[in-house]
Structures are given as structure tokens and as C-alpha cells.
Scaffold this motif. Structure first.
Motif, short mmCIF file in Angstrom:
data_model
loop_
_atom_site.label_atom_id
_atom_site.label_comp_id
_atom_site.label_asym_id
_atom_site.label_seq_id
_atom_site.Cartn_x
_atom_site.Cartn_y
_atom_site.Cartn_z
N GLY A 1 -6.41 -52.41 12.00
CA GLY A 1 -7.67 -52.04 12.64
C GLY A 1 -7.51 -51.60 14.08
N VAL A 2 -6.60 -52.26 14.80
CA VAL A 2 -6.34 -51.87 16.19
C VAL A 2 -5.75 -50.47 16.24
N ALA A 3 -4.78 -50.19 15.35
CA ALA A 3 -4.18 -48.86 15.32
C ALA A 3 -5.20 -47.80 14.95
N GLU A 4 -6.08 -48.11 14.01
CA GLU A 4 -7.12 -47.16 13.60
C GLU A 4 -8.10 -46.90 14.75
N GLU A 5 -8.43 -47.95 15.48
CA GLU A 5 -9.34 -47.81 16.62
C GLU A 5 -8.68 -46.97 17.72
N LYS B 1 2.66 -42.83 13.95
CA LYS B 1 3.62 -41.77 13.65
C LYS B 1 3.07 -40.84 12.58
N GLY B 2 2.41 -41.43 11.59
CA GLY B 2 1.83 -40.62 10.53
C GLY B 2 0.74 -39.68 11.01
N ALA B 3 0.12 -40.05 12.14
CA ALA B 3 -0.92 -39.20 12.73
C ALA B 3 -0.33 -38.14 13.67
N GLY B 4 1.00 -38.13 13.79
CA GLY B 4 1.65 -37.08 14.56
C GLY B 4 2.09 -37.45 15.95
N TYR B 5 2.00 -38.73 16.30
CA TYR B 5 2.43 -39.15 17.64
C TYR B 5 3.90 -39.58 17.64
N ASP B 6 4.58 -39.28 18.73
CA ASP B 6 5.92 -39.81 18.95
C ASP B 6 5.80 -41.20 19.56
N GLU C 1 4.67 -57.24 11.02
CA GLU C 1 3.47 -56.46 10.67
C GLU C 1 2.87 -55.78 11.89
N GLU C 2 2.92 -56.46 13.02
CA GLU C 2 2.25 -55.95 14.23
C GLU C 2 3.00 -54.77 14.85
N PHE C 3 4.27 -54.63 14.49
CA PHE C 3 5.00 -53.43 14.88
C PHE C 3 4.91 -52.36 13.79
N VAL C 4 5.25 -52.72 12.56
CA VAL C 4 5.42 -51.73 11.51
C VAL C 4 4.12 -51.02 11.15
N VAL C 5 3.04 -51.76 10.98
CA VAL C 5 1.78 -51.13 10.55
C VAL C 5 1.27 -50.13 11.58
N PRO C 6 1.13 -50.51 12.86
CA PRO C 6 0.70 -49.51 13.85
C PRO C 6 1.72 -48.38 14.02
N ALA D 1 7.35 -57.00 2.31
CA ALA D 1 8.30 -57.62 3.24
C ALA D 1 9.58 -56.79 3.33
N ASP D 2 10.07 -56.36 2.19
CA ASP D 2 11.29 -55.56 2.16
C ASP D 2 11.09 -54.21 2.86
N HIS D 3 9.93 -53.61 2.63
CA HIS D 3 9.64 -52.33 3.28
C HIS D 3 9.62 -52.50 4.80
#
Length: 231
Positions: free
Chosen positions: A221-225, A39-44, A29-34, A73-75
């Protein structure tokens, strides 16, 4: 395109107090969610590890009960298996901070094994702090802060308000009495102002350019911040 550096553990185990090796790595989760949010916000995204080894996922972090069910989990397993960035990491020692707008450290128990004592990571963290670029660190990844050292020999994170995986959470996970040391204890010892929320609840702490999250539930939340900080 602006790039964000993900610094990840290269360890696939965590050595316990009795010398046994507990299988681990990074927490899914700590890799995939951020990763998906940024990436969705346009960053490489560029992934770096000690020695450039492909990071190992903690298999326990792909269980349905820690991922809100089998579908999620599968995603996350698919993202990890198919991510070009994750499966083609660069060597941490060769990273040039000037190439990146921010740095992100996902957790898992792996950082307790390698990043906590990795000199290349420590130098990078010291440089990020001095640069004024945002630094985001989640769960067990604040263990990496222990390896940072300023020109005066002191840890540059002393005096920062932050959080990370707590003693209470490690106890509830069943590993506190088996560990050589506990993350919360070591962060307090280095002089950080550790802010603890209830176990397993989202908790994001921001102090200047440092963004920290307590546990896997804090990853989003960390990624959003971080995105807010980058503007």
C-alpha cells in the motif's frame, strides 16, 4: 529514467536492553514488494546504507509463515540474492538528493539500531521534507525520523500524522519487554500524531509528502501510494 532512493539499514543486529544482540537487518517483504512495484512502474532504484555496506536480510523474514507460503518466500529470497541494486549500495553520506524523485525507507529491526541515530540519514530526511519530494517509510523504519533535526533544533516531523510498528505488534512479536525503547512511544514523544490500526493489518497514513506504513503488510500500500503521488 527517474530514480528512487532506498535508504536501508546497515545493521545486522538490534541491541536489546540487557546488552544482547538480536540478529536482524531489513525485512524481506518491505524491500522486495516496493522494489518490484516501483521498478515495474519504470523507476530506477538506488540503495544507500551507512558506510555503503551491503544490507543484511533478517533471516526470520524469509520464513514461509510470514510470506504466504514457501513459494513467495523463495521468490523474495531470490530477488534479494540477485538484486544488483541491493548488493551494490552507495554510501549514504555521499547521496545527492537532487538525483532522486522520491525516497523510500524499508523497515526491519535494523533501523532501530543504526538509522535512529544516524546523522547522515537525519540530514537527508530533513532535506527531503523541505524539498517537497515524496518520502515513504515502513514499519520500523520510522525510527530513522528520530535522527532528523531542523535548523531550529526541533524535529521536523513533529506535528505530522504518521504510523509505524506499534507497541501491540512488538508485544505480540515477543520483543517489547526486551527492547531499550519502543518505536511508537518515541514517535509520540517527538510530537507525531501516531495512528494505530489493528495489529498486522495494512495501515497506510499520508500527511502532506510523508507516506508511512504500520507493518510488513502495509508495504504494498505504501508503494502504491508513492506511485500515485509521483503520478
Amino acid at each position: 529514467m527517474s530514480k528512487i532512493l532506498f535508504v536501508m539499514t546497515g545493521a545486522d543486529h538490534w541491541t536489546l536492553a540487557d546488552g544482547t544482540e538480536h540478529p536482524t537487518g531489513f525485512w524481506a517483504e518491505e524491500f522486495v514488494v516496493p522494489f518490484e512495484k516501483l521498478k515495474g512502474a519504470g523507476y530506477d532504484i538506488v540503495v544507500a546504507t551507512p558506510g555503503g555496506v551491503v544490507p543484511s536480510v533478517d533471516k526470520g523474514s524469509l520464513a514461509p509463515e510470514v510470506n504466504d507460503g514457501q513459494e513467495t518466500a523463495d521468490h523474495r529470497a531470490r530477488v534479494i540474492a540477485t538484486s544488483t541494486e541491493l548488493n551494490n549500495p552507495v554510501e549514504l553520506a555521499k547521496v545527492d538528493l537532487a538525483d532522486y524523485v522520491a525516497v523510500f525507507y524499508p523497515g526491519g529491526h535494523g533501523p532501530m539500531e543504526d538509522l535512529a541515530v544516524d546523522a547522515d540519514s537525519g540530514r537527508l530526511l530533513t532535506a527531503v521534507l523541505a524539498s517537497g519530494k515524496p518520502l515513504a517509510v515502513v514499519c520500523h523504519a520510522p525510527a530513522a525520523l528520530l535522527a532528523a533535526e531542523g535548523e531550529d533544533g526541533a524535529n521536523p516531523f513533529a506535528g505530522y500524522t504518521l504510523t509505524g510498528f506499534t507497541n501491540a505488534e512488538e508485544t505480540q512479536a515477543g520483543l517489547a519487554d526486551k527492547a531499550r525503547w519502543l518505536l511508537q512511544d518515541r514517535l509520540v514523544e517527538l510530537g507525531a500524531d501516531f495512528r494505530e490500526a489493528d495489529p498486522w493489518t495494512p495501515n497506510v497514513v499520508v500527511d502532506r509528502t510523508l507516506i508511512t506504513g504500520q507493518n510488513p503488510a502495509s508495504s504494498a500500500g505504501v508503494a502504491e501510494e508513492l506511485l500515485k503521488t509521483l503520478g
